[in-house]
Write a protein that holds these residues in place. Structure first.
Motif, PDB file in Angstrom:
ATOM      1  N   GLY A 105     -24.118  10.786 -18.404  1.00  0.00           N
ATOM      2  CA  GLY A 105     -24.315   9.436 -18.917  1.00  0.00           C
ATOM      3  C   GLY A 105     -25.453   8.739 -18.205  1.00  0.00           C
ATOM      4  N   GLY A 106     -26.339   8.136 -18.975  1.00  0.00           N
ATOM      5  CA  GLY A 106     -27.453   7.389 -18.402  1.00  0.00           C
ATOM      6  C   GLY A 106     -27.384   5.924 -18.768  1.00  0.00           C
ATOM      7  N   GLY A 107     -27.351   5.035 -17.777  1.00  0.00           N
ATOM      8  CA  GLY A 107     -27.335   3.592 -18.036  1.00  0.00           C
ATOM      9  C   GLY A 107     -26.129   3.189 -18.868  1.00  0.00           C
ATOM     10  N   VAL A 108     -26.359   2.383 -19.906  1.00  0.00           N
ATOM     11  CA  VAL A 108     -25.255   1.955 -20.760  1.00  0.00           C
ATOM     12  C   VAL A 108     -24.721   3.105 -21.619  1.00  0.00           C
ATOM     13  N   GLY A 109     -25.400   4.246 -21.615  1.00  0.00           N
ATOM     14  CA  GLY A 109     -24.890   5.432 -22.312  1.00  0.00           C
ATOM     15  C   GLY A 109     -23.576   5.914 -21.724  1.00  0.00           C
ATOM     16  N   GLU A 144     -13.539   4.104 -13.376  1.00  0.00           N
ATOM     17  CA  GLU A 144     -12.808   4.593 -14.549  1.00  0.00           C
ATOM     18  C   GLU A 144     -13.030   6.099 -14.730  1.00  0.00           C
ATOM     19  N   VAL A 145     -14.257   6.552 -14.517  1.00  0.00           N
ATOM     20  CA  VAL A 145     -14.562   7.980 -14.664  1.00  0.00           C
ATOM     21  C   VAL A 145     -13.905   8.798 -13.550  1.00  0.00           C
ATOM     22  N   LYS A 146     -13.941   8.255 -12.342  1.00  0.00           N
ATOM     23  CA  LYS A 146     -13.355   8.974 -11.205  1.00  0.00           C
ATOM     24  C   LYS A 146     -11.843   9.180 -11.366  1.00  0.00           C
ATOM     25  N   ALA A 147     -11.216   8.361 -12.207  1.00  0.00           N
ATOM     26  CA  ALA A 147      -9.768   8.458 -12.399  1.00  0.00           C
ATOM     27  C   ALA A 147      -9.341   9.785 -13.013  1.00  0.00           C
ATOM     28  N   PHE A 148     -10.268  10.474 -13.713  1.00  0.00           N
ATOM     29  CA  PHE A 148      -9.876  11.740 -14.340  1.00  0.00           C
ATOM     30  C   PHE A 148     -10.849  12.891 -14.070  1.00  0.00           C
ATOM     31  N   ALA A 149     -12.062  12.596 -13.621  1.00  0.00           N
ATOM     32  CA  ALA A 149     -13.063  13.650 -13.468  1.00  0.00           C
ATOM     33  C   ALA A 149     -12.773  14.520 -12.239  1.00  0.00           C
ATOM     34  N   GLU A 150     -13.024  15.813 -12.368  1.00  0.00           N
ATOM     35  CA  GLU A 150     -12.874  16.727 -11.228  1.00  0.00           C
ATOM     36  C   GLU A 150     -13.979  16.467 -10.201  1.00  0.00           C
ATOM     37  N   ASN A 151     -15.207  16.342 -10.679  1.00  0.00           N
ATOM     38  CA  ASN A 151     -16.357  16.090  -9.810  1.00  0.00           C
ATOM     39  C   ASN A 151     -17.263  15.058 -10.471  1.00  0.00           C
ATOM     40  N   VAL A 152     -17.757  14.110  -9.674  1.00  0.00           N
ATOM     41  CA  VAL A 152     -18.687  13.096 -10.176  1.00  0.00           C
ATOM     42  C   VAL A 152     -19.959  13.147  -9.336  1.00  0.00           C
ATOM     43  N   TYR A 153     -21.090  13.315  -9.987  1.00  0.00           N
ATOM     44  CA  TYR A 153     -22.388  13.382  -9.328  1.00  0.00           C
ATOM     45  C   TYR A 153     -23.226  12.183  -9.764  1.00  0.00           C
ATOM     46  N   PHE A 154     -24.177  11.802  -8.899  1.00  0.00           N
ATOM     47  CA  PHE A 154     -24.996  10.629  -9.206  1.00  0.00           C
ATOM     48  C   PHE A 154     -26.477  10.966  -9.084  1.00  0.00           C
ATOM     49  N   ALA A 155     -27.270  10.291  -9.906  1.00  0.00           N
ATOM     50  CA  ALA A 155     -28.725  10.384  -9.819  1.00  0.00           C
ATOM     51  C   ALA A 155     -29.311   9.025 -10.145  1.00  0.00           C
ATOM     52  N   THR A 156     -30.201   8.551  -9.290  1.00  0.00           N
ATOM     53  CA  THR A 156     -30.868   7.271  -9.548  1.00  0.00           C
ATOM     54  C   THR A 156     -32.374   7.434  -9.332  1.00  0.00           C
ATOM     55  N   ASN A 157     -33.123   6.650 -10.095  1.00  0.00           N
ATOM     56  CA  ASN A 157     -34.581   6.758 -10.020  1.00  0.00           C
ATOM     57  C   ASN A 157     -35.102   6.435  -8.616  1.00  0.00           C
ATOM     58  N   ASP A 158     -34.441   5.441  -7.962  1.00  0.00           N
ATOM     59  CA  ASP A 158     -34.941   5.019  -6.652  1.00  0.00           C
ATOM     60  C   ASP A 158     -34.170   5.646  -5.491  1.00  0.00           C
ATOM     61  N   GLY A 159     -33.228   6.507  -5.772  1.00  0.00           N
ATOM     62  CA  GLY A 159     -32.486   7.178  -4.711  1.00  0.00           C
ATOM     63  C   GLY A 159     -31.430   6.321  -4.049  1.00  0.00           C
ATOM     64  N   SER A 160     -31.135   5.137  -4.616  1.00  0.00           N
ATOM     65  CA  SER A 160     -30.141   4.260  -4.001  1.00  0.00           C
ATOM     66  C   SER A 160     -28.720   4.784  -4.175  1.00  0.00           C
ATOM     67  N   ARG A 161     -28.529   5.786  -5.054  1.00  0.00           N
ATOM     68  CA  ARG A 161     -27.208   6.408  -5.204  1.00  0.00           C
ATOM     69  C   ARG A 161     -27.409   7.870  -5.618  1.00  0.00           C
ATOM     70  N   GLY A 162     -26.823   8.760  -4.846  1.00  0.00           N
ATOM     71  CA  GLY A 162     -26.908  10.172  -5.190  1.00  0.00           C
ATOM     72  C   GLY A 162     -28.318  10.710  -5.071  1.00  0.00           C
ATOM     73  N   GLU A 164     -32.171  11.321  -5.679  1.00  0.00           N
ATOM     74  CA  GLU A 164     -33.322  10.558  -6.170  1.00  0.00           C
ATOM     75  C   GLU A 164     -34.005  11.368  -7.265  1.00  0.00           C
ATOM     76  N   GLY A 165     -33.990  10.848  -8.453  1.00  0.00           N
ATOM     77  CA  GLY A 165     -34.576  11.578  -9.568  1.00  0.00           C
ATOM     78  C   GLY A 165     -33.806  11.306 -10.836  1.00  0.00           C
ATOM     79  N   PHE A 166     -33.653  12.344 -11.655  1.00  0.00           N
ATOM     80  CA  PHE A 166     -33.040  12.186 -12.972  1.00  0.00           C
ATOM     81  C   PHE A 166     -31.753  13.006 -13.080  1.00  0.00           C
ATOM     82  N   VAL A 167     -30.969  12.663 -14.087  1.00  0.00           N
ATOM     83  CA  VAL A 167     -29.716  13.404 -14.292  1.00  0.00           C
ATOM     84  C   VAL A 167     -29.990  14.879 -14.563  1.00  0.00           C
ATOM     85  N   THR A 168     -31.152  15.172 -15.148  1.00  0.00           N
ATOM     86  CA  THR A 168     -31.486  16.576 -15.416  1.00  0.00           C
ATOM     87  C   THR A 168     -31.725  17.349 -14.120  1.00  0.00           C
ATOM     88  N   ASP A 169     -32.157  16.665 -13.061  1.00  0.00           N
ATOM     89  CA  ASP A 169     -32.323  17.352 -11.770  1.00  0.00           C
ATOM     90  C   ASP A 169     -30.968  17.843 -11.262  1.00  0.00           C
TER      91      ASP A 169
END
Length: 277
Positions: A105-109, A144-162, A164-169
């Motif tokens: 999921g990206g942004g409001v997606g 809400e996602v963490k309530a059921f997901a086995e693993n949650v990964y993060f990617a942010t353009n500025d590296g402030s979370r997870g 630094e880069g894109f979800v495709t990385d």
């Protein structure tokens, strides 16, 4: 008239609203959307159904304050009403009982992605999730996602979370590490979904996407949401909005989306619209 029973500000541009809408709440499924009008003279705004409560007869939506109509909606508070709340529209997502699925999921997606992954979890599917945004602030529905997901990964353009880069990385790393997914569901900006498909298509990984072209009537009559999927003309409002990402003509979608760039910019005047580019 439809009463607003809850409202939350998720970040500087995104808000969540829960509205009493008995008929929609009884019928809606993940993947479907509604069209609302804030007032009698307002324009129609198509918005994804994020969640619903059949007992409470309520539907939850998430919207980005990017133009005149969403700014008018943002002025509404708990106890106020919106004029129209029509739905459910579109086709429910065809969810299969896979062993393991990756949601991206990206942004409001993240908003339309959440109910699909939640339903898959209820079906017994193991779910991993990659959440992305321009910065940590723009990652929504994390708890809400963490309530059921086995693993949650993060990617942010500025590296402030997870990462630094894109979800495709992150996607490439997971696949390189040997993670196997029966299906990937990617929802976000068109360029993000196209980039995901560029990774998954050569590997033959089933990939679902949700398209968000311009919609006006939500019935397929205006033709504004025309897309090409598998060489056939489809209308996102009645045939989608979810499609097989491996078959979507993303280049055409991007060309049609860019046709309205000047008008969208005009709508954002005074809202700091340059930040949404």
């Amino acid at each position: 008239m439809y009463k607003i029973i809850d409202k939350k500000v998720l970040n500087s541009t995104v808000e969540q609203m829960t509205i009493l809408a008995p008929y929609v709440a009884r019928k809606c499924e993940p993947g479907q959307f509604i069209i609302l009008r804030v007032n009698e003279d307002g324009e129609r705004i198509p918005l994804t159904i994020v969640d619903y409560d059949r007992d409470e007869e309520s539907v939850t939506i998430i919207y980005q304050v990017v133009g005149y109509s969403t700014r008018q909606l943002s002025k509404k508070e708990i106890g106020d009403h919106v004029e129209d709340f029509v739905g459910p529209l579109g086709q429910p997502t065809h969810l299969q009982k896979h062993k393991r699925v990756l949601g991206i999921g990206g942004g409001v997606g993240i908003a339309p992605l959440y109910p699909q992954l939640k339903k898959l979890h209820e079906m017994g599917v193991e779910v991993d999730v990659i959440l992305g945004g321009r910065s940590d602030e723009f990652i929504i529905l994390e708890d809400e996602v963490k309530a059921f997901a086995e693993n949650v990964y993060f990617a942010t353009n500025d590296g402030s979370r997870g990462k630094e880069g894109f979800v495709t990385d992150v996607l490439k790393e997971l696949l390189d590490e040997g993670n196997v997914y029966d299906e990937i569901i990617a929802i976000g900006p068109l360029v993000m979904m196209k980039a995901v498909v560029d990774v998954t298509k050569p590997l033959g990984i089933a990939t679902g996407v949700s398209l968000n072209p311009v919609m006006i009537d939500g019935t397929g009559m205006c033709g504004g949401c025309r897309v090409t999927v598998g060489g056939e003309t489809k209308f996102a409002c009645v045939d989608g909005p979810d499609f097989d990402g491996l078959l979507v003509d993303f280049d055409e979608c991007l060309r049609r989306q860019n046709m309205y760039k000047e008008e969208e910019h005009a709508c954002r005047v005074g809202l700091g619209g340059e930040n949404y580019a």
